[in-house]
Design a protein around this motif. Sequence first.
Motif, PDB file in Angstrom:
ATOM      1  N   LEU A  82      -1.074 -48.703  -5.449  1.00  0.00           N
ATOM      2  CA  LEU A  82      -1.551 -48.792  -4.065  1.00  0.00           C
ATOM      3  C   LEU A  82      -2.695 -49.786  -3.938  1.00  0.00           C
ATOM      4  O   LEU A  82      -2.805 -50.509  -2.941  1.00  0.00           O
ATOM      5  N   ALA A  83      -3.567 -49.827  -4.948  1.00  0.00           N
ATOM      6  CA  ALA A  83      -4.672 -50.781  -4.910  1.00  0.00           C
ATOM      7  C   ALA A  83      -4.139 -52.207  -4.879  1.00  0.00           C
ATOM      8  O   ALA A  83      -4.580 -53.047  -4.084  1.00  0.00           O
ATOM      9  N   ILE A  84      -3.162 -52.488  -5.748  1.00  0.00           N
ATOM     10  CA  ILE A  84      -2.582 -53.825  -5.765  1.00  0.00           C
ATOM     11  C   ILE A  84      -1.909 -54.128  -4.425  1.00  0.00           C
ATOM     12  O   ILE A  84      -2.011 -55.235  -3.891  1.00  0.00           O
ATOM     13  N   ALA A  85      -1.247 -53.143  -3.859  1.00  0.00           N
ATOM     14  CA  ALA A  85      -0.607 -53.333  -2.548  1.00  0.00           C
ATOM     15  C   ALA A  85      -1.624 -53.696  -1.480  1.00  0.00           C
ATOM     16  O   ALA A  85      -1.334 -54.451  -0.553  1.00  0.00           O
ATOM     17  N   SER A  86      -2.831 -53.166  -1.607  1.00  0.00           N
ATOM     18  CA  SER A  86      -3.843 -53.421  -0.579  1.00  0.00           C
ATOM     19  C   SER A  86      -4.238 -54.891  -0.519  1.00  0.00           C
ATOM     20  O   SER A  86      -4.689 -55.380   0.523  1.00  0.00           O
ATOM     21  N   SER A  87      -4.049 -55.632  -1.631  1.00  0.00           N
ATOM     22  CA  SER A  87      -4.351 -57.055  -1.615  1.00  0.00           C
ATOM     23  C   SER A  87      -3.464 -57.797  -0.623  1.00  0.00           C
ATOM     24  O   SER A  87      -3.849 -58.827  -0.073  1.00  0.00           O
ATOM     25  N   VAL A  88      -2.280 -57.254  -0.399  1.00  0.00           N
ATOM     26  CA  VAL A  88      -1.328 -57.854   0.533  1.00  0.00           C
ATOM     27  C   VAL A  88      -1.493 -57.286   1.940  1.00  0.00           C
ATOM     28  O   VAL A  88      -1.445 -58.016   2.927  1.00  0.00           O
ATOM     29  N   LEU A  89      -1.700 -55.970   2.013  1.00  0.00           N
ATOM     30  CA  LEU A  89      -1.540 -55.249   3.276  1.00  0.00           C
ATOM     31  C   LEU A  89      -2.836 -54.896   3.991  1.00  0.00           C
ATOM     32  O   LEU A  89      -2.801 -54.465   5.139  1.00  0.00           O
ATOM     33  N   VAL A  90      -3.964 -55.044   3.314  1.00  0.00           N
ATOM     34  CA  VAL A  90      -5.257 -54.700   3.928  1.00  0.00           C
ATOM     35  C   VAL A  90      -6.117 -55.958   3.953  1.00  0.00           C
ATOM     36  O   VAL A  90      -6.764 -56.294   2.955  1.00  0.00           O
ATOM     37  N   PRO A  91      -6.151 -56.669   5.075  1.00  0.00           N
ATOM     38  CA  PRO A  91      -6.844 -57.963   5.110  1.00  0.00           C
ATOM     39  C   PRO A  91      -8.349 -57.883   4.883  1.00  0.00           C
ATOM     40  O   PRO A  91      -8.967 -58.873   4.500  1.00  0.00           O
ATOM     41  N   GLU A  92      -8.947 -56.712   5.085  1.00  0.00           N
ATOM     42  CA  GLU A  92     -10.395 -56.571   4.927  1.00  0.00           C
ATOM     43  C   GLU A  92     -10.837 -56.419   3.469  1.00  0.00           C
ATOM     44  O   GLU A  92     -12.035 -56.418   3.166  1.00  0.00           O
TER      45      GLU A  92
END
Length: 281
Positions: A161-171
Amino acid sequence: MIGAVALVSSSSSSRFFSSSIGKAYSLSRSSIPSFSRFSVRSMADSAFKKIQIQRDDTTFDAYVVGKDDSPGVVVIQEWWGVDFEIKNHAIKISQLEPGFKALIPDLYRGKVGLDTAEAQHLMDGLDWPGAIKDIRASVNWLKANGSKKVGVTGMCMGGALAIASSVLVPEVDAVVGFYGTPSSELANLAQAKAPIQAHFGELDNFAGFSDVTAAKNLEEKLKVSGVAHEVHIYPGNGHAFLNRSPEGVSRRKSMGLSDEDEAAVELAWSRFNSWMKHYLA
């Protein structure tokens, strides 16, 4: 060393993780002493401030520890839930120099798996897109409460999920993922935006999720993205090698994970600290 990232969808990712982990290990609840479980958890709990975060039409609990006005780090749980070990990791992060404010969002809404069957059931029921929304809300809470920059980290399920956040969470300003990679259905790693550092054990046998092949595949995807990245593989170490509390060690041994490499643990934390200091300063 390796490069940038891509990710997975809700239902398929939970099926992938649960089948991989569930087939690899079986843990009976009786194999872990109940006194150790509750004593470790209560010690960790006393260090945290419990808050509530609103996003969309839902509210979830989160646990915060660390200095105010310091860089923030969202810490994502393993498949067990918000248990003693993820709290130990958050406390560790808060105490690293120069100091971080760590926040654990409760993705399972108060539920904790005490054996692999429970953990698998909880992960199967996780709303993965909703978990990404929880992570984004957690990042934004930290930025609204004194943290100018915020990173995301996680272990196992939380690492993916952390790695996914690099793509999906712009902040998000930086990511460190431990022994977990998401599928391409949740996020396309070729579109990763935040710098990513990833850590894997050489002996990890969760095929396609956190084994050496998964680590190398991640590196190749990160190269395509062009984002700053590192991928580290630790010789002689298995899955969840950071879990060094007495109960964490006991639980790993019950799952067939007997490696104990304090030097690798310290090296991984040192690399984590250098990465987060560099990008969150």
